[in-house]
Design an enzyme around this catalytic site. Structure first.
Site, PDB file in Angstrom:
ATOM      1  N   GLY A 148       0.972  -1.034   0.012  1.00 41.09           N
ATOM      2  CA  GLY A 148      -0.123  -0.065  -0.176  1.00 41.09           C
ATOM      3  C   GLY A 148       0.876   1.133   0.037  1.00 41.09           C
ATOM      4  N   LEU A 149       0.176   2.413  -0.057  1.00 44.08           N
ATOM      5  CA  LEU A 149       0.971   3.647  -0.289  1.00 44.08           C
ATOM      6  C   LEU A 149       1.819   3.746   1.045  1.00 44.08           C
ATOM      7  CD1 LEU A 149      -1.927   5.958  -1.712  1.00 44.08           C
ATOM      8  CD2 LEU A 149       0.125   5.159  -2.694  1.00 44.08           C
ATOM      9  N   SER A 190      -0.136   4.188   4.569  1.00 39.10           N
ATOM     10  CA  SER A 190      -1.596   3.736   4.541  1.00 39.10           C
ATOM     11  C   SER A 190      -1.665   2.874   5.843  1.00 39.10           C
ATOM     12  CB  SER A 190      -1.705   3.015   3.163  1.00 39.10           C
ATOM     13  OG  SER A 190      -0.588   1.948   3.250  1.00 39.10           O
ATOM     14  N   SER A 225       6.161  -1.882  -2.155  1.00 40.55           N
ATOM     15  CA  SER A 225       6.107  -2.758  -3.174  1.00 40.55           C
ATOM     16  C   SER A 225       5.046  -2.443  -4.204  1.00 40.55           C
ATOM     17  CB  SER A 225       5.902  -4.136  -2.857  1.00 40.55           C
ATOM     18  OG  SER A 225       4.872  -4.580  -1.677  1.00 40.55           O
TER      19      SER A 225
HETATM   20  P1  ADP Z   1       3.101   2.600   6.022  1.00 41.04           P
HETATM   21  O1  ADP Z   1       3.835   1.552   6.900  1.00 41.04           O
HETATM   22  O2  ADP Z   1       2.106   2.171   5.016  1.00 41.04           O
HETATM   23  O3  ADP Z   1       4.050   3.732   5.553  1.00 41.04           O
HETATM   24  P2  ADP Z   1       2.582   3.416   8.745  1.00 41.04           P
HETATM   25  O4  ADP Z   1       2.158   2.407   9.508  1.00 41.04           O
HETATM   26  O5  ADP Z   1       4.098   3.905   9.093  1.00 41.04           O
HETATM   27  O6  ADP Z   1       2.492   3.505   7.201  1.00 41.04           O
HETATM   28  O7  ADP Z   1       1.856   5.004   9.212  1.00 41.04           O
HETATM   29  C1  ADP Z   1       0.610   5.074   9.178  1.00 41.04           C
HETATM   30  C2  ADP Z   1      -0.122   6.083  10.239  1.00 41.04           C
HETATM   31  O8  ADP Z   1      -1.431   6.233  10.188  1.00 41.04           O
HETATM   32  C3  ADP Z   1       0.616   5.991  11.471  1.00 41.04           C
HETATM   33  O9  ADP Z   1       0.832   7.041  12.105  1.00 41.04           O
HETATM   34  C4  ADP Z   1      -0.654   5.288  12.334  1.00 41.04           C
HETATM   35  O10 ADP Z   1      -0.905   5.430  13.618  1.00 41.04           O
HETATM   36  C5  ADP Z   1      -1.975   6.045  11.242  1.00 41.04           C
HETATM   37  N1  ADP Z   1      -3.339   5.436  11.344  1.00 41.04           N
HETATM   38  C6  ADP Z   1      -4.554   5.939  11.739  1.00 41.04           C
HETATM   39  N2  ADP Z   1      -5.643   5.282  11.454  1.00 41.04           N
HETATM   40  C7  ADP Z   1      -4.769   3.817  11.260  1.00 41.04           C
HETATM   41  C8  ADP Z   1      -5.382   2.585  10.657  1.00 41.04           C
HETATM   42  N3  ADP Z   1      -6.769   2.361  10.863  1.00 41.04           N
HETATM   43  N4  ADP Z   1      -4.443   1.715  10.572  1.00 41.04           N
HETATM   44  C9  ADP Z   1      -3.270   1.985  10.267  1.00 41.04           C
HETATM   45  N5  ADP Z   1      -2.570   3.239  10.733  1.00 41.04           N
HETATM   46  C10 ADP Z   1      -3.367   4.170  10.899  1.00 41.04           C
END
Ligand code: ADP
Length: 199
Positions: A34-35, A38, A108
């Site tokens: 995912g983005l 995300s 990915s």
């Molecule tokens: P990625 O790994 O996809 O780049 P991260 O997990 O690092 O994303 O970051 C996602 C951000 O969005 C975090 O700060 C997380 O706390 C926030 N967030 C808010 N709502 C959700 C949700 N339902 N599921 C996952 N993350 C969430």
């Protein structure tokens, strides 16, 4: 293409099936895609925490950690992104062979790269988890301030801005992270693992 010849695969004396029997659960890769922002890392870690709490052998392969070591020679060109994912797929496969449930959290972005990884796994052991979230929401969250940097032109080839993200066509699991809580997302993944008798 392989540069090595005269190399054969050695089956180890203890098989994956032996390890799974001893562990009392199956092994697989939960491939989060995912983005940026995300929620892949957040949800993958939360899934692993819950599996660990239940006494299940798990491991998290996280993007930045891998780029610090194994893949520190790779950048973000299309070629390097493809090689990054290929190596991670191979590492994940070794962990699955060792009896673990592996969660991976990598953008990915290219469908063909993910399909190439799927192809090295036994049927059913590669579980694609699409963390779907509108880019506007990802950009609002911007946990690592990467969108802000990309908008300022400080990062180029940033997925979703000036590099494409190809959403999965038939992911095993889709999580709408703008509609469910992290806890609900974890439950969705665990339900899938139960349905497939992996845990
Ligand atoms: P990625 O790994 O996809 O780049 P991260 O997990 O690092 O994303 O970051 C996602 C951000 O969005 C975090 O700060 C997380 O706390 C926030 N967030 C808010 N709502 C959700 C949700 N339902 N599921 C996952 N993350 C969430």
């Amino acid at each position: 293409m392989s540069k090595s010849t005269n190399i054969t695969w050695h089956d180890t004396t203890i098989s994956k099936a032996d390890r799974n029997a001893q562990n009392g659960h199956g092994s697989c890769t939960l491939w989060f895609t995912g983005l940026s922002g995300s929620g892949k890392s957040t949800i993958a870690n939360a899934v692993s925490n819950e599996l660990f709490r239940q006494g299940i052998n798990e491991y998290v392969l996280d993007g930045d950690n891998i780029r610090h070591g194994l893949n520190k020679d790779l950048g973000f060109s299309d070629h390097d992104r493809t090689e990054n994912i290929r190596r991670i797929g191979e590492v994940a496969k070794l962990f699955v062979d060792s009896g673990k449930i592996v969660t991976t959290a990598f953008i990915s972005p290219f469908r063909s790269d993910r399909e190439q990884v799927r192809d090295i796994f036994t049927e059913g052991e590669f579980i694609e988890v699409f963390v779907s979230c509108p880019i506007e929401e990802c950009e609002k969250r911007d946990p690592k301030q990467l969108y802000a940097k990309a908008r300022r032109g400080e990062i180029k080839d940033f997925t979703g801005i000036d590099s494409p993200y190809e959403a999965p066509e038939k992911p095993e699991i889709t999580i709408h992270s703008n509609e469910v809580t992290v806890g609900e997302a974890v439950e969705q993944v665990l339900n899938y693992l139960r349905e497939k008798n992996i845990i």
